[in-house]
Each structure stands twice: as C-alpha cells, then as structure tokens.
Design a protein around this motif. Structure first.
Motif, PDB file in Angstrom:
ATOM      1  N   LEU A  95       1.358   4.063  -3.098  1.00 42.47           N
ATOM      2  CA  LEU A  95       1.024   5.510  -2.814  1.00 42.47           C
ATOM      3  C   LEU A  95       2.245   6.483  -3.232  1.00 42.47           C
ATOM      4  O   LEU A  95       1.918   7.222  -3.857  1.00 42.47           O
ATOM      5  CB  LEU A  95       0.400   5.573  -1.399  1.00 42.47           C
ATOM      6  CG  LEU A  95      -0.924   5.032  -1.110  1.00 42.47           C
ATOM      7  CD1 LEU A  95      -1.224   5.392   0.539  1.00 42.47           C
ATOM      8  CD2 LEU A  95      -2.176   5.913  -1.905  1.00 42.47           C
ATOM      9  N   VAL A  96       3.194   6.059  -2.766  1.00 39.41           N
ATOM     10  CA  VAL A  96       4.505   6.585  -3.006  1.00 39.41           C
ATOM     11  C   VAL A  96       4.709   6.598  -4.580  1.00 39.41           C
ATOM     12  O   VAL A  96       5.075   7.552  -5.255  1.00 39.41           O
ATOM     13  CB  VAL A  96       5.632   6.159  -2.355  1.00 39.41           C
ATOM     14  CG1 VAL A  96       7.117   6.619  -2.882  1.00 39.41           C
ATOM     15  CG2 VAL A  96       5.449   6.294  -0.803  1.00 39.41           C
ATOM     16  N   GLY A  97       4.652   5.465  -5.326  1.00 39.88           N
ATOM     17  CA  GLY A  97       4.690   5.418  -6.706  1.00 39.88           C
ATOM     18  C   GLY A  97       3.760   6.219  -7.514  1.00 39.88           C
ATOM     19  O   GLY A  97       4.039   6.907  -8.499  1.00 39.88           O
ATOM     20  N   ARG A 130       0.857  -1.099  -0.226  1.00 38.55           N
ATOM     21  CA  ARG A 130      -0.016  -0.109  -0.028  1.00 38.55           C
ATOM     22  C   ARG A 130       0.782   1.135   0.033  1.00 38.55           C
ATOM     23  O   ARG A 130       0.774   2.169  -0.915  1.00 38.55           O
ATOM     24  CB  ARG A 130      -0.983   0.023   1.352  1.00 38.55           C
ATOM     25  CG  ARG A 130      -1.883   1.089   1.210  1.00 38.55           C
ATOM     26  CD  ARG A 130      -2.750   1.235   2.506  1.00 38.55           C
ATOM     27  NE  ARG A 130      -1.783   1.552   3.511  1.00 38.55           N
ATOM     28  CZ  ARG A 130      -2.237   1.595   4.633  1.00 38.55           C
ATOM     29  NH1 ARG A 130      -3.246   1.410   5.192  1.00 38.55           N
ATOM     30  NH2 ARG A 130      -1.203   1.935   5.590  1.00 38.55           N
ATOM     31  N   THR A 131       2.125   1.132   0.889  1.00 36.13           N
ATOM     32  CA  THR A 131       2.657   2.597   0.823  1.00 36.13           C
ATOM     33  C   THR A 131       3.509   2.589  -0.305  1.00 36.13           C
ATOM     34  O   THR A 131       3.685   4.091  -0.817  1.00 36.13           O
ATOM     35  CB  THR A 131       3.644   2.136   2.149  1.00 36.13           C
ATOM     36  OG1 THR A 131       2.907   2.051   3.170  1.00 36.13           O
ATOM     37  CG2 THR A 131       4.629   3.575   2.129  1.00 36.13           C
ATOM     38  N   THR A 132       4.066   1.602  -1.053  1.00 34.60           N
ATOM     39  CA  THR A 132       4.728   1.617  -2.191  1.00 34.60           C
ATOM     40  C   THR A 132       3.902   2.131  -3.372  1.00 34.60           C
ATOM     41  O   THR A 132       4.521   2.914  -4.369  1.00 34.60           O
ATOM     42  CB  THR A 132       5.266   0.105  -2.400  1.00 34.60           C
ATOM     43  OG1 THR A 132       5.990  -0.265  -1.392  1.00 34.60           O
ATOM     44  CG2 THR A 132       6.159   0.046  -3.647  1.00 34.60           C
ATOM     45  N   ALA A 157       2.283   9.091  -6.336  1.00 31.89           N
ATOM     46  CA  ALA A 157       2.665  10.422  -6.049  1.00 31.89           C
ATOM     47  C   ALA A 157       3.842  10.796  -6.873  1.00 31.89           C
ATOM     48  O   ALA A 157       3.906  11.823  -7.347  1.00 31.89           O
ATOM     49  CB  ALA A 157       2.983  10.644  -4.387  1.00 31.89           C
ATOM     50  N   PHE A 158       4.966   9.823  -6.820  1.00 27.37           N
ATOM     51  CA  PHE A 158       6.258  10.087  -7.680  1.00 27.37           C
ATOM     52  C   PHE A 158       5.680  10.277  -9.216  1.00 27.37           C
ATOM     53  O   PHE A 158       6.337  11.240  -9.963  1.00 27.37           O
ATOM     54  CB  PHE A 158       7.147   8.841  -7.544  1.00 27.37           C
ATOM     55  CG  PHE A 158       8.296   9.106  -8.372  1.00 27.37           C
ATOM     56  CD1 PHE A 158       9.547  10.074  -7.904  1.00 27.37           C
ATOM     57  CD2 PHE A 158       8.547   8.251  -9.524  1.00 27.37           C
ATOM     58  CE1 PHE A 158      10.471  10.401  -8.584  1.00 27.37           C
ATOM     59  CE2 PHE A 158       9.649   8.490 -10.215  1.00 27.37           C
ATOM     60  CZ  PHE A 158      10.803   9.427  -9.883  1.00 27.37           C
ATOM     61  N   SER A 172       3.952  13.656  -9.878  1.00 29.01           N
ATOM     62  CA  SER A 172       4.828  14.840  -9.869  1.00 29.01           C
ATOM     63  C   SER A 172       5.886  14.813 -10.935  1.00 29.01           C
ATOM     64  O   SER A 172       6.051  16.135 -11.398  1.00 29.01           O
ATOM     65  CB  SER A 172       5.816  14.737  -8.418  1.00 29.01           C
ATOM     66  OG  SER A 172       6.467  13.425  -8.510  1.00 29.01           O
TER      67      SER A 172
END
Length: 192
Positions: free
Chosen positions: A21-23, A17-19, A25-26, A29
């Motif tokens: 979401l970070v992916g 889940r964290t990966t 967002a990255f 951006s």
C-alpha cells in the motif's frame, strides 16, 4: 469457534500488505508530481517558443515594408506612361516577375483614373478599399510613398498590404501613381 484472519496470525502478511500500500501510494504520488512538472515545463517551452517567434516576426515586418516601398518606388521611376496601356501592362508584368513581391500592380494617370494593371486589368475587380482610393489622391498631391494594411479579400485568410508610390517625371511633376498589393501568405519575404 472463531478463527483469526490471516493478517491477525501472520506479521509477515501485515508487513507485506502495508509495504504494498505504501509502495502504490508512493508510486502514484511520484507519477503525479512528474506529470505536473512535465506539463509545467512543456507549457513554459511553448510559451518561450511563441515569444521568440513573435519577436522575430515583429522585427522582420519593418524590413518587409521597407522592401515593398523601395520596390514600388523603383518601379515608379520607369517610363510607364510613354507606351500604350498594353505595353505598360507588359512592363508591370516584367517588374512583377523580376522580384515576386507584389501580387497585383496597378497604374493610375495624373487625374487618378485607372490605366491598367497586372495580372488584373480592371481596377474594380481587385476590390479597392476607400483607403486605397484616398491614397491615390494623396499620392497625386505629392506624398511619395504610402503603405496601408487592408482586410483579407473574400476567401482568403491573410491581410493585404497596399503600397502606393507617386510617379514623377524629370521635372518632378507627378504623372501618376503605382499601386502594388501583396499579402503575408504569398510574399516570399514573409513566408518563413
């Protein structure tokens, strides 16, 4: 009686889940940065293109005007007053067809009265401006060549350029005036 959620039980689920979401967002951006950079570069390219086009055009205008003045002076050296108005009109037509620079040529006598023109015979139908009428008087006083920029004609978008040349006889006495009118749209020198 309480059952723990899947994220509370599995570390792998928390990591995934964290990966994700970070992916996301990255990716968003990077996408936004690329979008802004591409927009900035496209704006710069258009600006540079417009600057270079404006520079080329501004450098070609003096040649355009000089060519028109030379053509008007060459046409004014011919013996336009030695024939009837119809023959003179034919001479104007030949001069206009040899070098398709002018849209309208008009001839005035030594008193500033209209004689004939090509393609329009009647001077008032070409909608002369106050500047052109005053320029005819100046040419009769000895100003050899003049150039004026006038407003577009009705139903047209391009400004008109009016070039007037005094017609002198062998003794240097002014016999009349030749008015040539062109515009930036139809003139072959300015179409590029």
């Amino acid at each position: 009686p309480l059952i723990p959620s899947l994220s509370e039980i599995s570390i792998q689920w928390k990591f995934n889940r964290t990966t994700i979401l970070v992916g996301i967002a990255f990716f968003l951006s990077v996408f936004m940065i690329d979008w802004l950079a591409a927009g900035y570069m496209a704006g710069r390219l258009i600006e540079n293109s417009l600057k270079s086009n404006a520079k080329i055009i501004s450098q070609s205008i003096p040649y355009f005007l000089e060519t028109g003045q030379n053509l008007a002076m060459n046409l004014a050296k011919t013996s336009l007053f030695r024939d009837t108005p119809d023959k003179t009109r034919e001479q104007l037509a030949i001069g206009m067809r040899m070098v398709p620079y002018f849209r309208q040529l008009y001839l005035f006598d030594e008193n500033g009265n209209p004689v004939t023109g090509f393609p329009q015979r009647n001077f008032e139908l070409i909608q002369p401006t106050v500047e052109e009428k005053a320029a005819v008087k100046l040419a009769l006083r000895g100003v050899p060549v003049q150039t004026y920029v006038i407003h577009p004609l009705p139903n047209e978008t391009s400004a008109q350029v009016s070039i007037l040349a005094a017609i002198s006889d062998e003794n240097g006495m002014i016999e009349g005036v030749l008015l040539g009118r062109t515009d930036f749209e139809s003139n072959p020198f300015t179409q590029p």
